[in-house]
Design a protein around this motif. Structure first.
Motif, PDB file in Angstrom:
ATOM      1  N   HIS A   1       0.848  -1.190   0.000  1.00  0.00           N
ATOM      2  CA  HIS A   1       0.000   0.000   0.000  1.00  0.00           C
ATOM      3  C   HIS A   1       0.880   1.235   0.000  1.00  0.00           C
ATOM      4  CE1 HIS A   1       0.782  -0.948   4.275  1.00  0.00           C
ATOM      5  NE2 HIS A   1       0.904   0.373   4.387  1.00  0.00           N
ATOM      6  N   ALA A   2       0.306   2.349  -0.404  1.00  0.00           N
ATOM      7  CA  ALA A   2       1.038   3.615  -0.391  1.00  0.00           C
ATOM      8  C   ALA A   2       1.221   4.088   1.045  1.00  0.00           C
ATOM      9  CB  ALA A   2       0.292   4.659  -1.202  1.00  0.00           C
ATOM     10  N   PRO A   3       2.306   4.776   1.364  1.00  0.00           N
ATOM     11  CA  PRO A   3       2.485   5.297   2.723  1.00  0.00           C
ATOM     12  C   PRO A   3       1.376   6.277   3.079  1.00  0.00           C
ATOM     13  CG  PRO A   3       4.525   5.443   1.457  1.00  0.00           C
ATOM     14  CD  PRO A   3       3.458   5.087   0.483  1.00  0.00           C
ATOM     15  N   THR A   4       1.056   6.330   4.347  1.00  0.00           N
ATOM     16  CA  THR A   4       0.011   7.254   4.799  1.00  0.00           C
ATOM     17  C   THR A   4       0.557   8.664   5.016  1.00  0.00           C
ATOM     18  OG1 THR A   4       0.438   6.577   7.083  1.00  0.00           O
ATOM     19  CG2 THR A   4      -1.303   5.405   5.879  1.00  0.00           C
ATOM     20  N   ALA A   5       1.875   8.817   5.024  1.00  0.00           N
ATOM     21  CA  ALA A   5       2.503  10.123   5.210  1.00  0.00           C
ATOM     22  C   ALA A   5       3.475  10.382   4.066  1.00  0.00           C
ATOM     23  CB  ALA A   5       3.238  10.179   6.548  1.00  0.00           C
ATOM     24  N   LYS A   6       3.871  11.620   3.916  1.00  0.00           N
ATOM     25  CA  LYS A   6       4.865  11.965   2.891  1.00  0.00           C
ATOM     26  C   LYS A   6       6.240  11.507   3.362  1.00  0.00           C
ATOM     27  CE  LYS A   6       6.833  15.713   0.178  1.00  0.00           C
ATOM     28  NZ  LYS A   6       6.855  17.179  -0.089  1.00  0.00           N
ATOM     29  N   ILE A   7       6.905  10.716   2.541  1.00  0.00           N
ATOM     30  CA  ILE A   7       8.219  10.171   2.875  1.00  0.00           C
ATOM     31  C   ILE A   7       9.260  10.744   1.921  1.00  0.00           C
ATOM     32  CG2 ILE A   7       9.608   8.091   3.148  1.00  0.00           C
ATOM     33  CD1 ILE A   7       7.340   8.302   5.162  1.00  0.00           C
ATOM     34  N   ASP A   8      10.323  11.257   2.489  1.00  0.00           N
ATOM     35  CA  ASP A   8      11.440  11.768   1.686  1.00  0.00           C
ATOM     36  C   ASP A   8      12.724  11.351   2.398  1.00  0.00           C
ATOM     37  OD1 ASP A   8      13.071  13.034  -0.080  1.00  0.00           O
ATOM     38  OD2 ASP A   8      12.402  15.073   0.379  1.00  0.00           O
ATOM     39  N   GLY A   9      13.207  10.155   2.052  1.00  0.00           N
ATOM     40  CA  GLY A   9      14.348   9.604   2.769  1.00  0.00           C
ATOM     41  C   GLY A   9      15.435   9.098   1.855  1.00  0.00           C
ATOM     42  N   ARG A  10      16.334   8.306   2.439  1.00  0.00           N
ATOM     43  CA  ARG A  10      17.462   7.766   1.681  1.00  0.00           C
ATOM     44  C   ARG A  10      17.690   6.304   2.028  1.00  0.00           C
ATOM     45  NH1 ARG A  10      20.909  10.994  -1.182  1.00  0.00           N
ATOM     46  NH2 ARG A  10      20.606  13.243  -0.932  1.00  0.00           N
ATOM     47  N   LEU A  11      18.290   5.606   1.088  1.00  0.00           N
ATOM     48  CA  LEU A  11      18.756   4.240   1.291  1.00  0.00           C
ATOM     49  C   LEU A  11      20.148   4.344   1.911  1.00  0.00           C
ATOM     50  CD1 LEU A  11      18.418   1.487  -1.424  1.00  0.00           C
ATOM     51  CD2 LEU A  11      20.418   1.647   0.049  1.00  0.00           C
ATOM     52  N   ILE A  12      20.309   3.845   3.132  1.00  0.00           N
ATOM     53  CA  ILE A  12      21.562   4.088   3.853  1.00  0.00           C
ATOM     54  C   ILE A  12      22.453   2.850   3.984  1.00  0.00           C
ATOM     55  CG2 ILE A  12      20.692   6.064   5.137  1.00  0.00           C
ATOM     56  CD1 ILE A  12      20.163   4.203   7.506  1.00  0.00           C
TER      57      ILE A  12
END
Length: 250
Positions: free
Chosen positions: A131-142
């Protein structure tokens, strides 16, 4: 995009569901630990018996073996996100005492004196429907599961976002690759004059660059979530995925 990924067969990620462990610094300092083996060997493996202190019968006979591993920090700010406890194997208690006797029933790598034990958690029954996230996500693959810089479909990766950021099990995220600015070959209409000590008639044009939009390279499926860190399975890649790539809502 979320519908492009079918429900995930539990067997595909079963080994990763409860074994990844993210803690604070030195969180397992007081956990039960291996103090010796039954002989003088340094390395231990499957079917070997070891002696462990700190075990309690109330926590059952099945335990996971861990060793402190990577420490994760947020890109840019450098905020500490958590310490990964590296899963080494599974142990079963044969005799409880002040110093308990434990047999290693499964080992993914060598077991050492000093490694810590954590009670095996109960089986988890989760819904793996994407499912799509319920919040806006702006992250990185670490990070990746095997410390590779470049990975592809089917690999396990670590993200710098977790439950505190609105991620939950089953969330689907898109992976983006940042493209460095490219030199703009078009001539400028406003050349700058470069003065020289003996010659003030020469002109030069400084290099100009154009910004390229981030390129989407795949999708990933979040299956294990901690407060500020998550684990995900890479799907539907069109290009190699790298540590440092961006992850966003699909």
């Amino acid at each position: 995009d979320a519908q492009a990924i079918p429900s995930i067969p539990p067997g595909d990620i079963e080994a990763y569901l409860s074994r990844p462990l993210i803690t604070g610094l030195d969180a397992l300092a007081n956990a039960p630990r291996i103090i010796a083996g039954k002989d003088g060997r340094v390395l231990r493996g499957e079917n070997d018996s070891v002696y462990v202190t700190g075990l309690t019968e109330a926590n059952g006979v099945l335990w996971y073996i861990y060793r402190p591993g990577r420490r994760f920090f947020a890109a840019g700010s450098g905020d500490f996100l958590g310490e990964e406890q590296r899963f080494l194997g599974i142990a079963r208690v044969e005799r409880f005492a002040d110093v308990s006797t434990v047999r290693i029933s499964d080992a993914s790598e060598e077991i050492l004196v000093g490694d810590r034990l954590v009670p095996a958690p109960p089986e988890m029954l989760l819904n793996y429907a994407p499912h799509a996230p319920t919040a806006k996500i702006d992250g990185r693959l670490i990070a990746t599961s095997r410390d590779s810089i470049e990975v592809g479909r089917g690999w396990i990766v670590t993200l710098d976002k977790g439950a505190a950021d609105g991620l939950d099990v089953g969330a689907v995220l898109a992976i983006y690759r940042s493209v460095p600015p490219l030199r703009d070959p078009r001539p400028s209409t406003e050349p700058e004059q470069m003065f020289r000590l003996l010659d003030q008639t020469r002109f030069f044009q400084r290099d100009k660059f154009v910004q390229i939009p981030d390129e989407r390279s795949g999708l990933l499926f979040v299956f294990r979530v901690f407060d500020r860190v998550s684990y995900a399975l890479v799907f539907n890649t069109t290009d190699p995925v790298h540590v440092g790539d961006l992850v966003r809502n699909p």
